[in-house]
Design an enzyme around this catalytic site. Structure first.
Site, mmCIF file in Angstrom:
data_model
loop_
_atom_site.group_PDB
_atom_site.id
_atom_site.type_symbol
_atom_site.label_atom_id
_atom_site.label_comp_id
_atom_site.label_asym_id
_atom_site.label_seq_id
_atom_site.Cartn_x
_atom_site.Cartn_y
_atom_site.Cartn_z
ATOM 1 N N SER A 14 0.839 -1.196 0.000
ATOM 2 C CA SER A 14 0.000 0.000 0.000
ATOM 3 C C SER A 14 0.870 1.240 0.000
ATOM 4 O O SER A 14 1.958 1.245 0.580
ATOM 5 C CB SER A 14 -0.897 0.010 1.242
ATOM 6 O OG SER A 14 -1.633 1.217 1.284
ATOM 7 N N ASN A 16 -0.792 4.028 0.936
ATOM 8 C CA ASN A 16 -1.672 4.854 1.771
ATOM 9 C C ASN A 16 -1.133 4.839 3.206
ATOM 10 O O ASN A 16 -1.202 3.814 3.882
ATOM 11 C CB ASN A 16 -3.084 4.249 1.689
ATOM 12 C CG ASN A 16 -4.090 4.930 2.605
ATOM 13 O OD1 ASN A 16 -3.730 5.513 3.628
ATOM 14 N ND2 ASN A 16 -5.362 4.828 2.266
ATOM 15 N N ASP A 75 -7.718 -4.027 0.299
ATOM 16 C CA ASP A 75 -8.577 -3.184 -0.518
ATOM 17 C C ASP A 75 -9.861 -3.004 0.259
ATOM 18 O O ASP A 75 -10.449 -3.973 0.737
ATOM 19 C CB ASP A 75 -8.861 -3.773 -1.898
ATOM 20 C CG ASP A 75 -9.349 -2.673 -2.835
ATOM 21 O OD1 ASP A 75 -8.533 -1.798 -3.181
ATOM 22 O OD2 ASP A 75 -10.536 -2.645 -3.174
ATOM 23 N N SER A 76 -10.259 -1.767 0.431
ATOM 24 C CA SER A 76 -11.363 -1.517 1.333
ATOM 25 C C SER A 76 -12.176 -0.347 0.839
ATOM 26 O O SER A 76 -11.748 0.385 -0.055
ATOM 27 C CB SER A 76 -10.819 -1.253 2.736
ATOM 28 O OG SER A 76 -9.744 -0.334 2.667
ATOM 29 N N PHE A 156 -8.744 7.956 9.219
ATOM 30 C CA PHE A 156 -8.536 8.478 7.872
ATOM 31 C C PHE A 156 -9.801 8.277 7.052
ATOM 32 O O PHE A 156 -10.788 7.711 7.532
ATOM 33 C CB PHE A 156 -7.327 7.799 7.201
ATOM 34 C CG PHE A 156 -7.518 6.319 6.922
ATOM 35 C CD1 PHE A 156 -7.317 5.378 7.907
ATOM 36 C CD2 PHE A 156 -7.903 5.876 5.657
ATOM 37 C CE1 PHE A 156 -7.500 4.020 7.652
ATOM 38 C CE2 PHE A 156 -8.086 4.528 5.387
ATOM 39 C CZ PHE A 156 -7.881 3.595 6.396
ATOM 40 N N GLY A 157 -9.749 8.762 5.807
ATOM 41 C CA GLY A 157 -10.843 8.500 4.861
ATOM 42 C C GLY A 157 -12.194 8.969 5.395
ATOM 43 O O GLY A 157 -12.349 10.115 5.821
ATOM 44 N N TYR A 158 -13.160 8.065 5.354
ATOM 45 C CA TYR A 158 -14.544 8.394 5.716
ATOM 46 C C TYR A 158 -14.826 8.234 7.212
ATOM 47 O O TYR A 158 -15.982 8.313 7.636
ATOM 48 C CB TYR A 158 -15.507 7.498 4.922
ATOM 49 C CG TYR A 158 -15.430 7.681 3.417
ATOM 50 C CD1 TYR A 158 -16.273 8.572 2.755
ATOM 51 C CD2 TYR A 158 -14.508 6.968 2.648
ATOM 52 C CE1 TYR A 158 -16.211 8.745 1.372
ATOM 53 C CE2 TYR A 158 -14.433 7.128 1.261
ATOM 54 C CZ TYR A 158 -15.285 8.018 0.642
ATOM 55 O OH TYR A 158 -15.215 8.188 -0.721
ATOM 56 N N LYS A 179 -10.883 1.682 17.562
ATOM 57 C CA LYS A 179 -11.304 1.397 16.178
ATOM 58 C C LYS A 179 -10.732 0.049 15.737
ATOM 59 O O LYS A 179 -11.442 -0.762 15.126
ATOM 60 C CB LYS A 179 -10.833 2.516 15.231
ATOM 61 C CG LYS A 179 -11.201 2.221 13.783
ATOM 62 C CD LYS A 179 -10.647 3.213 12.775
ATOM 63 C CE LYS A 179 -10.816 2.651 11.365
ATOM 64 N NZ LYS A 179 -10.133 3.424 10.329
ATOM 65 N N HIS A 184 -13.750 -3.187 10.167
ATOM 66 C CA HIS A 184 -13.752 -4.151 9.062
ATOM 67 C C HIS A 184 -12.355 -4.749 8.873
ATOM 68 O O HIS A 184 -12.187 -5.910 8.572
ATOM 69 C CB HIS A 184 -14.222 -3.443 7.784
ATOM 70 C CG HIS A 184 -13.536 -2.129 7.516
ATOM 71 N ND1 HIS A 184 -13.355 -1.166 8.483
ATOM 72 C CD2 HIS A 184 -12.953 -1.622 6.402
ATOM 73 C CE1 HIS A 184 -12.717 -0.135 7.968
ATOM 74 N NE2 HIS A 184 -12.459 -0.389 6.706
#
Ligand code: IMP
Length: 199
Positions: A14, A16, A75-76, A156-158, A179, A184
């Protein structure tokens, strides 16, 4: 029977930094010498799979064959029920070339306007690939609902718009360890560890 990771170097496929940090934390107890695809300057493959697992497999396989070490890819994405599970595999792309997740969260909110149903879930597909082409893949999920406006600055992200079921703080308001216990990615990791890192 799944193939086991037997120790030594493990490439995290990754670029990211948020994901590399979370995967590094989750793998810390297993003594893998983790190095990221970014640190090795590995090229980023085109993510043209049509499922989370297909994309995780192509990223893991590319990193394992280019580096000569086992590689783990994630991948998410966020799937919104009222939007037919969009943005889904396109979750990163909704943030545009500047990876602006303020923009991506606003786009989701704009499309949701007028919908009563704010259910959403995150999916995480994890693939461990070896340089000989062998792969093991696992999928994890966490269910919840979207809030507006965004809240919190962790993660991060959403994360700032996602409330996990049974929680009244968003993923971005949670301490990272909290978290990691319910996400997930944690769900997929439990399956990966049981199959590929277990004794
Ligand atoms: P990928 O790198 O193509 O798998 O993109 C996944 C995208 O999904 C990320 O850039 C985030 O936008 C989103 N995403 C995946 N996991 C999470 C999470 O744990 N929190 C918030 N957003 C996430």
């Amino acid at each position: 029977m799944a193939r086991k990771f037997t120790g030594g170097k493990l490439v995290i496929a990754s670029h990211n930094p948020g994901k590399v940090r979370e995967i590094g934390d989750l793998l810390a107890p297993f003594g893998a010498a983790v190095v990221s695809a970014g640190e090795l300057n590995l090229p980023e493959p085109v993510e043209d799979g049509l499922t989370f697992t297909a994309n995780a497999e192509l990223k893991a396989l590319a990193a394992a064959t280019a580096s000569g070490f086992p590689a783990l890819a994630d991948d998410s994405g966020l799937c919104v029920s009222a939007l037919a599970d969009a943005p889904g595999i396109y979750s990163a792309r909704w943030a545009g070339p500047d990876k602006d997740f303020g923009l991506a969260m606003q786009a989701v909110e704009d499309k949701l306007a007028g919908h009563g149903d704010r259910r959403a879930h995150f999916i995480c597909a994890l693939t461990l690939a070896w340089p000989d082409g062998h792969m093991e893949s696992f999928e994890g999920r966490v269910d919840g609902a979207l809030v507006w406006p965004p809240r919190g600055d962790q993660g991060f992200g959403y994360d700032p718009v996602f409330l996990g079921d049974g929680y009244d703080i968003t993923f971005a308001e949670m301490a990272p360890a909290a978290k990691h216990a319910i996400s997930h990615r944690a769900d997929a990791f439990k399956k990966l560890v049981a199959a590929c890192f277990g004794g």
